[in-house]
Design a protein around this motif. Structure first.
Motif, mmCIF file in Angstrom:
data_model
loop_
_atom_site.group_PDB
_atom_site.id
_atom_site.type_symbol
_atom_site.label_atom_id
_atom_site.label_comp_id
_atom_site.label_asym_id
_atom_site.label_seq_id
_atom_site.Cartn_x
_atom_site.Cartn_y
_atom_site.Cartn_z
ATOM 1 N N UNK A 1 0.998 -1.550 -0.036
ATOM 2 C CA UNK A 1 0.185 -0.401 -0.184
ATOM 3 C C UNK A 1 1.090 1.269 -0.554
ATOM 4 N N UNK A 2 0.037 2.310 -0.609
ATOM 5 C CA UNK A 2 1.035 3.694 -0.460
ATOM 6 C C UNK A 2 1.268 4.026 0.944
ATOM 7 N N UNK A 3 1.796 5.232 1.470
ATOM 8 C CA UNK A 3 2.243 5.897 2.453
ATOM 9 C C UNK A 3 0.942 7.171 2.172
ATOM 10 N N UNK A 4 0.236 7.239 3.782
ATOM 11 C CA UNK A 4 -1.136 7.895 4.219
ATOM 12 C C UNK A 4 -0.178 8.988 4.006
ATOM 13 N N UNK A 5 -0.773 9.932 4.288
ATOM 14 C CA UNK A 5 -0.219 11.586 4.011
ATOM 15 C C UNK A 5 0.318 12.128 5.708
ATOM 16 N N UNK A 6 0.243 11.651 6.411
ATOM 17 C CA UNK A 6 0.819 12.279 7.890
ATOM 18 C C UNK A 6 -0.081 13.053 8.712
ATOM 19 N N UNK A 7 -0.514 13.431 8.344
ATOM 20 C CA UNK A 7 -1.588 14.034 8.390
ATOM 21 C C UNK A 7 -3.071 13.359 8.529
ATOM 22 N N UNK A 8 -3.404 12.840 7.971
ATOM 23 C CA UNK A 8 -4.710 11.058 7.593
ATOM 24 C C UNK A 8 -4.127 10.894 8.747
ATOM 25 N N UNK A 9 -3.068 10.001 8.694
ATOM 26 C CA UNK A 9 -2.721 9.132 9.784
ATOM 27 C C UNK A 9 -2.538 9.328 11.533
ATOM 28 N N UNK A 10 -2.180 10.960 11.781
ATOM 29 C CA UNK A 10 -2.747 11.547 12.591
ATOM 30 C C UNK A 10 -4.024 11.453 12.575
ATOM 31 N N UNK A 11 -4.804 11.883 12.086
ATOM 32 C CA UNK A 11 -6.827 12.309 12.338
ATOM 33 C C UNK A 11 -6.744 10.823 12.482
ATOM 34 N N UNK A 12 -6.373 10.197 11.536
ATOM 35 C CA UNK A 12 -6.530 8.016 11.776
ATOM 36 C C UNK A 12 -6.500 7.715 12.942
ATOM 37 N N UNK A 13 -5.582 7.694 13.426
ATOM 38 C CA UNK A 13 -5.088 7.934 15.140
ATOM 39 C C UNK A 13 -6.070 8.468 16.194
ATOM 40 N N UNK A 14 -6.461 9.657 16.155
ATOM 41 C CA UNK A 14 -7.345 9.743 16.634
ATOM 42 C C UNK A 14 -8.149 9.177 16.337
ATOM 43 N N UNK A 15 -9.269 8.797 16.334
ATOM 44 C CA UNK A 15 -10.636 7.826 16.080
ATOM 45 C C UNK A 15 -10.361 7.418 17.154
ATOM 46 N N UNK A 16 -11.774 6.958 17.713
ATOM 47 C CA UNK A 16 -11.232 5.942 18.971
ATOM 48 C C UNK A 16 -12.057 5.010 18.024
ATOM 49 N N UNK A 17 -12.162 3.791 18.734
ATOM 50 C CA UNK A 17 -12.491 2.086 18.040
ATOM 51 C C UNK A 17 -13.547 1.994 17.380
ATOM 52 N N UNK A 18 -14.726 2.441 18.075
ATOM 53 C CA UNK A 18 -15.848 2.758 17.076
ATOM 54 C C UNK A 18 -15.070 3.610 16.517
ATOM 55 N N UNK A 19 -15.085 4.679 15.627
ATOM 56 C CA UNK A 19 -15.156 5.199 14.345
ATOM 57 C C UNK A 19 -13.862 4.257 13.430
ATOM 58 N N UNK A 20 -12.995 3.703 14.229
ATOM 59 C CA UNK A 20 -12.413 3.110 13.390
ATOM 60 C C UNK A 20 -12.896 1.659 12.817
ATOM 61 N N UNK A 21 -13.668 1.168 13.434
ATOM 62 C CA UNK A 21 -13.916 0.206 13.043
ATOM 63 C C UNK A 21 -15.211 0.528 11.870
ATOM 64 N N UNK A 22 -15.910 1.601 11.769
ATOM 65 C CA UNK A 22 -17.355 2.085 10.919
ATOM 66 C C UNK A 22 -16.231 1.939 9.909
#
Length: 212
Positions: A169-190
């Motif tokens: 897979x291609x590397x995601x931008x840092x800002x997207x990775x940071x935003x994803x890391x901040x999601x809670x478990x429920x939102x990651x699952x969604x």
């Protein structure tokens, strides 16, 4: 005699202007009826994606989620009734694709229509969307694996690296990775569930095309 000709030309120009004005009014009335018939939530013509196209070309982003939802609602109605009222809008489509995993901006109903819209699109768009969905699915599964290892008392260090950079897979931008890391478990699952829905839908499209 020259003055008479000028007067005649002015009358023709005025008549043409009036006719064009009447045609625009009729088209506006038709579009309003179509939006109402498509189940629009009280949107006026000014709120419809058809009338917003001129402003969308000036603004790179569609700021109103309801406007994007109306775009898909009209598309869904138009593909059945073939009225020609729906018009393709690149900016609205781009906004939808950028925010399709954000349930605050693209609700469940709109997302369902968007998946159908993508399946009807060109091969290039479908490939890009599918690749993005696969990356998101891999990212979640690697994260989930890491969480399980940590709960079992394992290190999970190597898996953390894999979660940040999924294989193939291609590397995601840092800002997207940071935003994803901040999601809670429920939102990651969604997000994962939406990605799986996209992947499965596009897989079905390919299978039908091969069979056809």
């Amino acid at each position: 005699m020259g003055a008479g000709k000028n007067k005649s030309h002015r009358k023709k120009r005025i008549s043409k202007h009036v006719l064009q004005s009447e045609e625009r009014k009729k088209e506006a009335q038709l579009e309003n009826k179509l939006i109402s018939a498509a189940g629009g939530n009280g949107e006026t013509l000014a709120d419809s994606p058809v009338e917003k196209q001129s402003s969308d070309t000036k603004n790179s982003k569609v700021k109103d989620p309801q406007e994007a939802a109306s775009y898909l609602t009209l598309w869904n109605h138009d593909r059945t009734n073939k009225s020609g009222a729906w018009k393709f809008n690149k900016n609205t489509q781009s906004w939808l694709l950028r925010h399709m995993y954000n349930s605050d901006k693209v609700n469940k109903q709109t997302f369902g229509l968007l998946v159908e819209y993508i399946c009807q699109g060109g091969e290039g768009t479908r490939s890009r969307v599918e690749e993005d969905a696969k990356q998101k699915a891999i990212r979640y599964k690697e994260w989930e694996k890491k969480q399980q290892q940590q709960s079992n008392g394992e290190d999970g260090k190597d898996d953390e690296v894999q979660a940040e950079t999924p294989k193939g897979a291609k590397n995601d931008s840092k800002t997207e990775e940071e935003a994803w890391a901040e999601l809670n478990e429920h939102d990651k699952r969604k997000e994962y569930k939406r990605a799986r829905k996209v992947i499965d839908a596009l897989k079905d499209v390919r299978e039908k095309e091969k069979a056809g």
